[in-house]
Design an enzyme around this catalytic site. Structure first.
Site, PDB file in Angstrom:
ATOM      1  N   ASP A 144       0.949  -1.107  -0.022  1.00  0.00           N
ATOM      2  CA  ASP A 144       0.163   0.001  -0.069  1.00  0.00           C
ATOM      3  C   ASP A 144       0.991   1.227  -0.075  1.00  0.00           C
ATOM      4  O   ASP A 144       1.739   1.514   0.776  1.00  0.00           O
ATOM      5  CB  ASP A 144      -0.747   0.101   1.308  1.00  0.00           C
ATOM      6  CG  ASP A 144      -1.908  -1.032   0.832  1.00  0.00           C
ATOM      7  OD1 ASP A 144      -2.302  -1.473  -0.140  1.00  0.00           O
ATOM      8  OD2 ASP A 144      -2.833  -1.257   2.233  1.00  0.00           O
ATOM      9  N   ASP A 197     -13.782  -6.229  -4.617  1.00  0.00           N
ATOM     10  CA  ASP A 197     -13.854  -6.537  -3.176  1.00  0.00           C
ATOM     11  C   ASP A 197     -15.216  -7.103  -3.138  1.00  0.00           C
ATOM     12  O   ASP A 197     -16.296  -6.358  -3.393  1.00  0.00           O
ATOM     13  CB  ASP A 197     -13.645  -5.259  -2.712  1.00  0.00           C
ATOM     14  CG  ASP A 197     -12.313  -4.727  -2.754  1.00  0.00           C
ATOM     15  OD1 ASP A 197     -11.351  -5.688  -3.051  1.00  0.00           O
ATOM     16  OD2 ASP A 197     -12.033  -3.501  -2.451  1.00  0.00           O
TER      17      ASP A 197
END
Lengths: 254, 194
Positions: A11, A130
């Site tokens: 990330d 997701d």
């Protein structure tokens, strides 16, 4: 034979890696290039960089970061986060990224998948999905899994494939962060349904979980973040484990 | 040594040039026929679609330039496919250096298309370093060149296909040496020594 892929995910915020990193032999755990180089050396097959910077302004720095990564990393990598138009994608690929992943923007505007596949080729378009279980259905969520949508995992993945996505990155929000293993049943169903590669994401806690994702879930690749960053699983050891279990895998350090 | 990378609308020119930088090699990225023809070695990279790319090369006259090259030339991925006679990708006539038709992979069982990821090289007589035997290299492609008399390495996916070829001064690889870690670096070094 084609090997199964192990993919660490980093990330990125404002050009630095976020989330705690507790990783041996890294001088600066915030430097994504240095962290990525360490993973590449250990035998990672691919890398994913997810830009979680809040504003578009900060995202403009992403292309220069991608260039830095491409300069130093000799394995393929995907960049995602906030990509919503062909104009966003061009500079990233030209800077040396191999693939881009799109998520919320594709849910809002599915036509984006067609446009990107046409402009850049399916092989560099990853549709990230997701999803979490709501009642009997795997429901697609956006905004880091917070916002439910009217899309369902299997129909959306299939639509993504038909529109030209070259790969599906499926994260189970129910499993993400639990370290209890990947979401095997939906993975297996996705892999039976699709003719493009599927990357399993969310839930990796031990080496056996990766084996399950490949053997039971039929995944082509498996992605994880914190267990790699914290050194709980070392990539060379993971790869020897999988190899001993008969999984076709590229050796670490090859 | 003067090394030229052919500049055209290929998607991996940046990655190829970074790989050469890592090897400490000087190079020029150019679409100038004179600069290409006068180089000691030429790289012909490629990521993209066959017909669009062939049209681009023809419009720039680069097709004739490539065909006329006498020095070692390395085609990478789509670059290798364009060196063949014809591609099933949008029914495209290509350069015809290798007398082969580029075919489309048909998904089979749990083997998906594109063929994406690391797969092993089986060397046949050719130009590849023996250390590359059984080594994994990175592939991303939906079309392939069948095994033929010019094949220097075979990889198996759905069916055996040419991972590397050579005919006279024309070298070609289907995989991406610029993204294939140490194995890829060895491929580039071998070509640069040729």
């Amino acid at each position: 034979m084609l090997t199964k892929r192990i993919i660490p995910c980093l990330d990125i915020k404002d050009g630095r890696t976020v989330k705690g990193v507790n990783f041996v032999n890294i001088r600066d755990a915030g430097d994504p290039v240095e962290l990525a180089a360490a993973y590449a050396e250990q035998g990672a097959d691919e890398l994913v960089f997810l830009d979680i910077s809040a504003t578009n302004e900060k995202r403009k720095t992403l292309a220069s970061l991608v260039k830095q990564i491409a300069r130093h990393i000799n394995i393929p990598f995907t960049v995602g986060g906030g990509i919503s138009s062909p104009e966003d994608v061009g500079p990233l690929l030209e800077s040396g990224a191999d693939k881009v992943s799109i998520n919320s923007s594709a849910v809002r505007n599915p036509q984006l998948i067609d446009e990107l596949a046409k402009a850049f080729g399916s092989q560099c378009i990853v549709l990230a999905i997701d999803a979490r279980r709501v009642g009997n259905q795997w429901t697609v969520h956006t905004h880091g899994g917070k916002q439910p949508t009217d899309k369902k995992l299997f129909t959306w993945a299939k639509e993504g494939q038909e529109r030209g996505a070259g790969e599906i990155l499926f994260t189970s929000m129910d499993h993400d962060g639990t370290k209890s293993g990947f979401a095997i049943d939906p993975l297996a169903k996705l892999n039976g349904l699709l003719h493009i590669p599927v990357v399993a994401s969310g839930g990796a806690g031990n080496e056996g979980h990766f084996m399950d994702a490949f053997v039971l879930g039929k995944a082509d690749a498996a992605l994880a973040a914190s267990i790699f960053h914290f050194g709980e699983i070392k990539i060379p050891a993971l790869k020897s484990f999988l190899q001993q279990k008969g999984i076709n895998i590229r050796p670490g350090h090859e | 040594m003067k090394l030229s990378i052919i500049r055209y609308n290929a998607g991996n020119i940046q990655s190829v040039s970074f790989a050469l930088e890592r090897l400490g090699v000087d190079f020029t990225i150019t679409d100038d026929p004179e600069q290409i023809s006068s180089a000691d070695k030429v790289l012909f990279p490629g990521v993209g679609e066959a017909s669009t790319t062939m049209n681009y090369l023809r419009n720039k006259g680069l097709d004739k330039v490539i065909l006329g090259l006498k020095q070692p030339v390395l085609g990478i991925c789509l670059g290798m496919q364009l060196m063949c006679r014809h591609s099933e990708e949008n029914n495209t006539d290509c350069l015809g250096i290798f007398d082969e038709t580029v075919k489309q992979f048909i998904p089979k069982g749990d083997m998906k298309v594109p063929h994406m990821g690391w797969n092993q090289l089986k060397l046949s007589n050719g130009w590849m370093d023996p250390a590359l035997q059984n080594k994994n290299v990175y592939f991303v492609h939906s079309f392939y060149v069948p095994v033929n008399p010019h094949t220097s390495a075979v990889t198996e996916y759905i069916n055996p296909f040419s991972a590397a070829m050579r005919k006279d001064n024309f070298y070609a690889v289907q995989f991406h040496p610029e993204k294939s870690a140490e194995a890829g670096e060895l491929v580039l070094k071998t070509f640069l020594r040729s």
